[in-house]
Design a protein around this motif. Structure first.
Motif, PDB file in Angstrom:
ATOM      1  N   ARG A  59      53.457  18.812  55.494  1.00 41.18           N
ATOM      2  CA  ARG A  59      52.876  20.166  55.542  1.00 41.18           C
ATOM      3  C   ARG A  59      53.953  21.226  55.773  1.00 41.18           C
ATOM      4  NH1 ARG A  59      48.228  18.493  59.740  1.00 41.18           N
ATOM      5  NH2 ARG A  59      50.056  17.381  60.467  1.00 41.18           N
ATOM      6  N   GLN A  60      55.154  20.794  56.144  1.00 41.77           N
ATOM      7  CA  GLN A  60      56.249  21.739  56.355  1.00 41.77           C
ATOM      8  C   GLN A  60      56.754  22.238  54.997  1.00 41.77           C
ATOM      9  OE1 GLN A  60      59.112  20.442  59.540  1.00 41.77           O
ATOM     10  NE2 GLN A  60      57.996  18.527  59.232  1.00 41.77           N
ATOM     11  N   PRO A  61      57.348  23.416  54.978  1.00 43.13           N
ATOM     12  CA  PRO A  61      57.903  23.936  53.713  1.00 43.13           C
ATOM     13  C   PRO A  61      59.018  23.027  53.189  1.00 43.13           C
ATOM     14  CG  PRO A  61      57.858  25.635  55.427  1.00 43.13           C
ATOM     15  CD  PRO A  61      57.498  24.342  56.092  1.00 43.13           C
ATOM     16  N   LEU A  62      59.144  22.974  51.880  1.00 43.76           N
ATOM     17  CA  LEU A  62      60.148  22.132  51.229  1.00 43.76           C
ATOM     18  C   LEU A  62      61.550  22.335  51.801  1.00 43.76           C
ATOM     19  CD1 LEU A  62      60.899  20.064  49.038  1.00 43.76           C
ATOM     20  CD2 LEU A  62      60.942  21.945  47.397  1.00 43.76           C
ATOM     21  N   PRO A  63      62.031  23.565  51.966  1.00 44.04           N
ATOM     22  CA  PRO A  63      63.390  23.728  52.509  1.00 44.04           C
ATOM     23  C   PRO A  63      63.551  23.102  53.906  1.00 44.04           C
ATOM     24  CG  PRO A  63      62.641  25.786  51.546  1.00 44.04           C
ATOM     25  CD  PRO A  63      61.445  24.864  51.577  1.00 44.04           C
ATOM     26  N   GLN A  64      62.514  23.192  54.705  1.00 41.51           N
ATOM     27  CA  GLN A  64      62.580  22.618  56.054  1.00 41.51           C
ATOM     28  C   GLN A  64      62.607  21.089  55.998  1.00 41.51           C
ATOM     29  OE1 GLN A  64      59.732  24.352  58.723  1.00 41.51           O
ATOM     30  NE2 GLN A  64      60.148  22.859  60.340  1.00 41.51           N
ATOM     31  N   LEU A  65      61.828  20.501  55.112  1.00 42.93           N
ATOM     32  CA  LEU A  65      61.839  19.043  54.946  1.00 42.93           C
ATOM     33  C   LEU A  65      63.231  18.564  54.529  1.00 42.93           C
ATOM     34  CD1 LEU A  65      58.426  18.565  53.102  1.00 42.93           C
ATOM     35  CD2 LEU A  65      58.983  17.779  55.423  1.00 42.93           C
ATOM     36  N   VAL A  66      63.818  19.265  53.571  1.00 41.28           N
ATOM     37  CA  VAL A  66      65.143  18.895  53.081  1.00 41.28           C
ATOM     38  C   VAL A  66      66.179  19.039  54.198  1.00 41.28           C
ATOM     39  CG1 VAL A  66      66.960  19.508  51.425  1.00 41.28           C
ATOM     40  CG2 VAL A  66      64.561  19.418  50.691  1.00 41.28           C
ATOM     41  N   GLU A  67      66.087  20.110  54.937  1.00 40.27           N
ATOM     42  CA  GLU A  67      67.016  20.355  56.048  1.00 40.27           C
ATOM     43  C   GLU A  67      66.919  19.243  57.102  1.00 40.27           C
ATOM     44  OE1 GLU A  67      66.908  23.863  59.132  1.00 40.27           O
ATOM     45  OE2 GLU A  67      67.302  24.634  57.109  1.00 40.27           O
ATOM     46  N   GLN A  68      65.697  18.860  57.456  1.00 35.65           N
ATOM     47  CA  GLN A  68      65.514  17.802  58.457  1.00 35.65           C
ATOM     48  C   GLN A  68      66.042  16.452  57.955  1.00 35.65           C
ATOM     49  OE1 GLN A  68      61.316  18.001  59.271  1.00 35.65           O
ATOM     50  NE2 GLN A  68      61.573  19.555  60.847  1.00 35.65           N
ATOM     51  N   ALA A  69      65.802  16.152  56.696  1.00 36.48           N
ATOM     52  CA  ALA A  69      66.305  14.908  56.135  1.00 36.48           C
ATOM     53  C   ALA A  69      67.837  14.901  56.092  1.00 36.48           C
ATOM     54  CB  ALA A  69      65.737  14.681  54.734  1.00 36.48           C
ATOM     55  N   ALA A  70      68.420  16.021  55.704  1.00 36.00           N
ATOM     56  CA  ALA A  70      69.885  16.119  55.633  1.00 36.00           C
ATOM     57  C   ALA A  70      70.508  15.980  57.024  1.00 36.00           C
ATOM     58  CB  ALA A  70      70.301  17.443  55.004  1.00 36.00           C
ATOM     59  N   ALA A  71      69.854  16.503  58.029  1.00 35.38           N
ATOM     60  CA  ALA A  71      70.384  16.408  59.394  1.00 35.38           C
ATOM     61  C   ALA A  71      70.419  14.968  59.883  1.00 35.38           C
ATOM     62  CB  ALA A  71      69.548  17.274  60.350  1.00 35.38           C
ATOM     63  N   ALA A  72      69.570  14.129  59.323  1.00 38.31           N
ATOM     64  CA  ALA A  72      69.504  12.727  59.738  1.00 38.31           C
ATOM     65  C   ALA A  72      70.313  11.802  58.812  1.00 38.31           C
ATOM     66  CB  ALA A  72      68.043  12.272  59.765  1.00 38.31           C
ATOM     67  N   TRP A  73      71.005  12.386  57.834  1.00 38.57           N
ATOM     68  CA  TRP A  73      71.774  11.598  56.842  1.00 38.57           C
ATOM     69  C   TRP A  73      72.722  10.639  57.547  1.00 38.57           C
ATOM     70  CZ3 TRP A  73      71.782  10.503  51.821  1.00 38.57           C
ATOM     71  CH2 TRP A  73      72.956  10.056  51.208  1.00 38.57           C
ATOM     72  N   PRO A  74      72.752   9.361  57.115  1.00 38.34           N
ATOM     73  CA  PRO A  74      73.662   8.389  57.736  1.00 38.34           C
ATOM     74  C   PRO A  74      75.115   8.791  57.557  1.00 38.34           C
ATOM     75  CG  PRO A  74      72.200   7.329  56.130  1.00 38.34           C
ATOM     76  CD  PRO A  74      71.984   8.792  56.026  1.00 38.34           C
ATOM     77  N   ARG A  75      75.868   8.718  58.596  1.00 33.65           N
ATOM     78  CA  ARG A  75      77.283   9.101  58.543  1.00 33.65           C
ATOM     79  C   ARG A  75      78.165   7.898  58.707  1.00 33.65           C
ATOM     80  NH1 ARG A  75      75.373  13.606  57.973  1.00 33.65           N
ATOM     81  NH2 ARG A  75      74.794  15.250  59.323  1.00 33.65           N
TER      82      ARG A  75
END
Length: 170
Positions: A154-170
């Protein structure tokens, strides 16, 4: 600085936004995007278009093809984002394979009514809204021991992408 090749699989039932989130996430991360639906064999597409849910046997070859594509991409040193329903833990285990590369999951989760509304608004997609309930029955949410995050669609697309990117495996 060179990153270790890693993969995100954006997962969930049909209509949850896997392709939209996956494509934008890949662009943001500079990763390759793989549209999982493009790997379905014609018989799977025909079955779904006819309103018949896929079973484990139907999905096996498709999942193996996706795993092979992930391995090819990761072995070439690229990071990758794959859109794939990955409804069951066993499917996710197959996609993960061994521990040679990190493969984590972004589960897009939300209310059935919203997903059904999105599916009804799509034009030209092979997956009919009538299969939503079968996918929801098959869905096994991420377990605590699986690498990944669950996001509220239900979150806006940019927010979903931002949250996923913040959790990206490093």
């Amino acid at each position: 600085m060179k990153r270790t090749p890693a993969a995100w699989v954006v997962m969930g039932v049909s209509g949850c936004g896997k392709s939209s989130v996956g494509a934008r996430l890949a662009a943001l991360l500079g990763a390759r995007f793989i549209e999982g639906d493009a790997f379905h064999p014609p018989q799977n597409l025909a079955k779904m278009a006819a309103g018949v849910p896929l079973g484990d046997a139907d999905r096996q070859g498709w999942l193996l093809a996706l795993r092979a594509e992930l391995v090819r991409t990761l072995a070439a040193g690229e990071c990758v984002v794959l859109s794939c329903s990955a409804l069951k833990r066993a499917y996710r285990a197959l996609l993960r394979g061994g521990d040679e590369y990190p493969v984590c999951f972004v589960h897009l989760h939300g209310p059935r009514a919203l997903i059904a509304q999105r599916m009804a608004a799509r034009r030209g997609h092979f997956m009919p809204s009538s299969l939503l309930d079968s996918q929801l029955r098959d869905l096994e949410p991420l377990a605590p021991d699986e690498c990944g995050i669950t996001l509220d669609l239900r979150q806006p697309l940019p927010q979903l992408v931002e949250q996923a990117a913040a959790a990206w495996p490093r």
